[in-house]
Design an enzyme around this catalytic site. Structure first.
Site, PDB file in Angstrom:
ATOM      1  N   ASP A  31     114.656 112.054  92.385  1.00  0.00           N
ATOM      2  CA  ASP A  31     113.599 112.960  92.812  1.00  0.00           C
ATOM      3  C   ASP A  31     113.304 112.764  94.306  1.00  0.00           C
ATOM      4  O   ASP A  31     113.233 113.723  95.082  1.00  0.00           O
ATOM      5  CB  ASP A  31     112.349 112.638  91.965  1.00  0.00           C
ATOM      6  CG  ASP A  31     111.351 113.765  91.997  1.00  0.00           C
ATOM      7  OD1 ASP A  31     111.761 114.871  92.348  1.00  0.00           O
ATOM      8  OD2 ASP A  31     110.174 113.522  91.682  1.00  0.00           O
TER       9      ASP A  31
ATOM     10  N   SER B  85     108.401 123.186  90.415  1.00  0.00           N
ATOM     11  CA  SER B  85     109.812 122.820  90.241  1.00  0.00           C
ATOM     12  C   SER B  85     110.042 122.174  88.876  1.00  0.00           C
ATOM     13  O   SER B  85     110.962 122.545  88.159  1.00  0.00           O
ATOM     14  CB  SER B  85     110.262 121.809  91.299  1.00  0.00           C
ATOM     15  OG  SER B  85     109.599 121.986  92.486  1.00  0.00           O
ATOM     16  N   GLY B  86     109.191 121.199  88.513  1.00  0.00           N
ATOM     17  CA  GLY B  86     109.407 120.463  87.267  1.00  0.00           C
ATOM     18  C   GLY B  86     108.921 121.244  86.054  1.00  0.00           C
ATOM     19  O   GLY B  86     109.642 121.418  85.075  1.00  0.00           O
TER      20      GLY B  86
ATOM     21  N   ASP C  55     103.342 120.949  87.886  1.00  0.00           N
ATOM     22  CA  ASP C  55     102.491 119.936  87.272  1.00  0.00           C
ATOM     23  C   ASP C  55     101.617 119.267  88.336  1.00  0.00           C
ATOM     24  O   ASP C  55     100.518 118.808  88.046  1.00  0.00           O
ATOM     25  CB  ASP C  55     103.368 118.898  86.559  1.00  0.00           C
ATOM     26  CG  ASP C  55     104.169 119.551  85.440  1.00  0.00           C
ATOM     27  OD1 ASP C  55     103.569 120.276  84.626  1.00  0.00           O
ATOM     28  OD2 ASP C  55     105.406 119.376  85.399  1.00  0.00           O
ATOM     29  N   GLY C  56     102.134 119.231  89.576  1.00  0.00           N
ATOM     30  CA  GLY C  56     101.387 118.615  90.675  1.00  0.00           C
ATOM     31  C   GLY C  56     100.080 119.346  90.933  1.00  0.00           C
ATOM     32  O   GLY C  56      99.050 118.731  91.218  1.00  0.00           O
TER      33      GLY C  56
ATOM     34  N   GLU D 242      95.135 126.284  99.858  1.00  0.00           N
ATOM     35  CA  GLU D 242      95.443 126.402 101.293  1.00  0.00           C
ATOM     36  C   GLU D 242      96.108 125.161 101.864  1.00  0.00           C
ATOM     37  O   GLU D 242      96.676 125.187 102.946  1.00  0.00           O
ATOM     38  CB  GLU D 242      94.147 126.701 102.064  1.00  0.00           C
ATOM     39  CG  GLU D 242      93.630 128.102 101.748  1.00  0.00           C
ATOM     40  CD  GLU D 242      92.165 128.295 102.096  1.00  0.00           C
ATOM     41  OE1 GLU D 242      91.600 127.449 102.815  1.00  0.00           O
ATOM     42  OE2 GLU D 242      91.600 129.303 101.637  1.00  0.00           O
TER      43      GLU D 242
ATOM     44  N   ARG E 117     119.924 120.678  94.747  1.00  0.00           N
ATOM     45  CA  ARG E 117     119.652 119.385  95.363  1.00  0.00           C
ATOM     46  C   ARG E 117     119.520 118.239  94.349  1.00  0.00           C
ATOM     47  O   ARG E 117     119.917 117.119  94.613  1.00  0.00           O
ATOM     48  CB  ARG E 117     118.427 119.467  96.269  1.00  0.00           C
ATOM     49  CG  ARG E 117     117.099 119.691  95.582  1.00  0.00           C
ATOM     50  CD  ARG E 117     116.049 119.900  96.668  1.00  0.00           C
ATOM     51  NE  ARG E 117     114.702 119.633  96.208  1.00  0.00           N
ATOM     52  CZ  ARG E 117     113.904 120.552  95.696  1.00  0.00           C
ATOM     53  NH1 ARG E 117     114.332 121.789  95.554  1.00  0.00           N
ATOM     54  NH2 ARG E 117     112.681 120.244  95.318  1.00  0.00           N
TER      55      ARG E 117
ATOM     56  N   PRO F 261     100.879 128.671  96.702  1.00  0.00           N
ATOM     57  CA  PRO F 261     101.904 129.566  97.277  1.00  0.00           C
ATOM     58  C   PRO F 261     103.161 128.829  97.713  1.00  0.00           C
ATOM     59  O   PRO F 261     104.196 129.464  97.931  1.00  0.00           O
ATOM     60  CB  PRO F 261     101.185 130.195  98.482  1.00  0.00           C
ATOM     61  CG  PRO F 261     100.054 129.280  98.801  1.00  0.00           C
ATOM     62  CD  PRO F 261      99.688 128.562  97.541  1.00  0.00           C
TER      63      PRO F 261
HETATM   64  N1  LIG Z   1      98.854 125.685 100.396  1.00  0.00           N
HETATM   65  C1  LIG Z   1      99.452 124.510 100.268  1.00  0.00           C
HETATM   66  N2  LIG Z   1     100.159 123.982 101.298  1.00  0.00           N
HETATM   67  C2  LIG Z   1     100.797 122.803 101.168  1.00  0.00           C
HETATM   68  N3  LIG Z   1     100.783 122.060 100.027  1.00  0.00           N
HETATM   69  C3  LIG Z   1     100.114 122.537  98.974  1.00  0.00           C
HETATM   70  C4  LIG Z   1      99.417 123.780  99.034  1.00  0.00           C
HETATM   71  N4  LIG Z   1      98.843 124.007  97.819  1.00  0.00           N
HETATM   72  C5  LIG Z   1      99.167 122.945  97.045  1.00  0.00           C
HETATM   73  N5  LIG Z   1      99.934 122.064  97.723  1.00  0.00           N
HETATM   74  C6  LIG Z   1     100.561 120.809  97.251  1.00  0.00           C
HETATM   75  O1  LIG Z   1     101.792 121.098  96.625  1.00  0.00           O
HETATM   76  C7  LIG Z   1     102.046 120.029  95.701  1.00  0.00           C
HETATM   77  C8  LIG Z   1     103.107 120.417  94.692  1.00  0.00           C
HETATM   78  O2  LIG Z   1     102.758 121.554  94.050  1.00  0.00           O
HETATM   79  P1  LIG Z   1     103.221 122.029  92.620  1.00  0.00           P
HETATM   80  O3  LIG Z   1     103.047 120.990  91.612  1.00  0.00           O
HETATM   81  O4  LIG Z   1     102.533 123.335  92.409  1.00  0.00           O
HETATM   82  O5  LIG Z   1     104.785 122.353  92.804  1.00  0.00           O
HETATM   83  P2  LIG Z   1     106.066 121.445  92.613  1.00  0.00           P
HETATM   84  O6  LIG Z   1     105.836 120.073  93.115  1.00  0.00           O
HETATM   85  O7  LIG Z   1     107.181 122.234  93.190  1.00  0.00           O
HETATM   86  O8  LIG Z   1     106.268 121.445  91.031  1.00  0.00           O
HETATM   87  P3  LIG Z   1     106.213 120.237  89.934  1.00  0.00           P
HETATM   88  O9  LIG Z   1     104.946 119.466  90.200  1.00  0.00           O
HETATM   89  O10 LIG Z   1     106.201 120.907  88.585  1.00  0.00           O
HETATM   90  O11 LIG Z   1     107.460 119.463  90.152  1.00  0.00           O
HETATM   91  C9  LIG Z   1     100.706 119.739  95.099  1.00  0.00           C
HETATM   92  O12 LIG Z   1     100.577 118.392  94.729  1.00  0.00           O
HETATM   93  C10 LIG Z   1      99.732 120.089  96.228  1.00  0.00           C
HETATM   94  O13 LIG Z   1      99.259 118.907  96.843  1.00  0.00           O
END
Ligand SMILES: Nc1ncnc2c1ncn2[C@@H]1O[C@H](COP(=O)(O)OP(=O)(O)OP(=O)(O)O)[C@@H](O)[C@H]1O
Length: 450
Positions: free
Chosen positions: A264, A204-205, A173-174, A147, A277, A116
């Site tokens: 980044d 984001s990525g 991707d994270g 969560e 940003r 979320p």
């Molecule tokens: N409920 C949560 N509260 C806080 N952090 C969370 C929760 N669920 C997942 N995460 C963390 O959020 C991190 C980043 O998530 P995600 O990869 O979905 O998005 P992003 O970083 O914006 O996108 P990308 O990885 O494509 O750049 C994950 O590595 C995970 O550890």
């Protein structure tokens, strides 16, 4: 023409052909919907609803249905079973009709993990937007919101592998990386990593989702990514052992160092600017004229044609084939490897074409070709050239610049100052020596054939 069906009050004939579903009003008025756009069908008494996912003029898929009726209820049931089968399988090589009809339909069930807080926090809304595609394909999607950071890893470590046909990540991707780490931490990792995964770009990525969607020539919309999952089948995806002196991480996308990694990291400071940003952080970094010092050694692709599938040693550990022991890596480079020294203006290694959805970093790359592509500028370049190079990343034209080297490899190592930021699939990795080796087709991802 036998018209056993009714559509919108008119008698029609309905035929299942090798190129799709044909509805004919008369000899001249004939419409064929390609199997590629058919998701499934549902019979209810004398009514048959055929669920479709065609695309609009922008290439974005959407849901639509055709409702036809017949007084022959057995015929309605028969068409339901056949359409559901042909929507998933190749019509030309399909089983004979009678065999399809005697098959007992097994419920398709998947786990959907939603982050979320990924990206701009829209992942849940995004899933609501596409969940009808799962329903139309008759897939029961069991939804779980993560969560906290690390939750997806915990879930993947505990998961009953027999419960779901595949696991979908709605996030970045994270999030997918967290699932992969969880699967690889299990005792039965070599089975667990075969659990097919899927991705809907709520981060984001979103590099993996973009790389996959481009391979199959679809447009980059959440609906198309969902479509790829439900119409797809498990496809092999390469994964990489990525390690420092103390820990090993399994990555599936990229390693960023130097310019991209710093941008980044710095962009976190400008989070209040939203999507802007990254641009602000990139401009600030170009103007700073910073250069990054280090050494990259790699195994040229030509010297490694015969191996680099993956090995399990004693059934327990994933063992690299080419990397030297990391403790000795600083002093010696294996025979046949090449080395380049900085200062570097740019370094980004990827196993997919798009390590991030707006950077077409390695146009040649394919997520299951068994290679890593290191895109590097191992020299000082002028401010103007650097700016031009960065602007051309989006289209992939940067590879035409003479200063840019694209190195194709199966294994490499990087020595640099440990205080410099390195990110692996979006997660920070420390250590002055980092080694990476690719394992061809170690994992599986839901897609049309890649
Ligand atoms: N409920 C949560 N509260 C806080 N952090 C969370 C929760 N669920 C997942 N995460 C963390 O959020 C991190 C980043 O998530 P995600 O990869 O979905 O998005 P992003 O970083 O914006 O996108 P990308 O990885 O494509 O750049 C994950 O590595 C995970 O550890």
């Amino acid at each position: 023409m036998s018209k056993q069906w009714e559509h919108a009050g008119c008698s029609v004939s309905l035929k299942l052909l090798d190129n799709g579903i044909q509805i004919a009003w008369d000899e001249e008025d004939v419409e064929v919907t390609s199997w590629r756009d058919v998701l499934g069908a549902t019979a209810k008494e004398s009514e048959l609803t055929i669920d479709l996912s065609p695309y609009n003029k922008h290439g974005q898929r959407f849901l639509e249905n055709i409702v036809v009726c017949s007084q022959d209820k057995a015929l309605v049931k028969r068409y339901e079973a056949l359409i559901c089968y042909y929507a998933r399988h190749d019509f030309i090589n399909a089983l004979p009709e009678e065999e399809i009809l005697t098959k007992i339909e097994v419920e398709r069930k998947c786990l959907v993990l939603i982050n979320p807080v990924g990206g701009t926090g829209n992942a849940l809304k995004m899933f609501k937007q596409v969940k009808g595609i799962f329903k139309a394909a008759r897939i029961n999607a069991i939804v779980k919101l993560t969560e906290h950071a690390g939750h997806a890893t915990e879930l993947a470590m505990e998961l009953d592998l027999k419960l779901y046909e595949f696991v979908v990540c709605v996030g970045g991707d994270g999030l997918l990386s967290e699932v992969v780490q969880g699967l690889m931490k299990r005792k039965d990792w070599s089975d667990a990593i075969q659990l097919p995964l899927g991705i809907i770009p709520g981060g984001s990525g979103n590099g993996l989702a973009k790389s996959m969607i481009k391979h199959v020539k679809e447009e980059f919309y959440p609906e198309n990514c969902a479509y790829l999952i439900v119409k797809g089948s498990p496809q092999p995806i390469d994964m990489m052992t990525t390690r420092n002196e103390t820990e090993t991480f399994i990555s599936f996308l990229s390693l960023a160092w130097a310019f991209i990694a710093d941008v980044d990291l710095d962009s976190e400071t400008y989070r209040f600017l939203g999507g802007l940003r990254f641009t602000v952080s990139a401009v600030a970094k170009v103007l700073s004229r910073k250069r990054w010092y280090g050494t990259v050694s790699y195994l040229p692709a030509d010297n490694a044609s015969s191996v680099s599938q993956y090995q399990h040693k004693d059934g327990t550990v994933l063992t690299p084939n080419f990397l030297p022991p990391i403790q000795k890596a600083k002093d010696s480079v294996p025979k046949g490897w090449k080395t380049i020294k900085g200062p570097f203006s740019f370094f980004w290694a990827t196993s997919a074409a798009y390590p991030s959805s707006d950077c077409y970093l390695a146009p040649q790359a394919h997520i299951n070709d068994g290679y890593i592509y290191i895109v590097v500028v191992p020299e000082n370049v002028s401010l103007l050239t650097q700016a031009k190079l960065l602007l051309s990343l989006e289209t992939g034209k940067h590879v035409e610049y003479p200063q840019v080297q694209v190195i194709k490899t199966r294994a490499y190592q990087l020595h640099r100052d440990d205080s410099e930021y390195v990110s692996v699939d979006g997660e920070r990795l420390s250590g002055s020596t980092i080694q990476v080796e690719i394992h061809r087709g170690l994992g599986r991802i839901m897609s049309l054939p890649l």
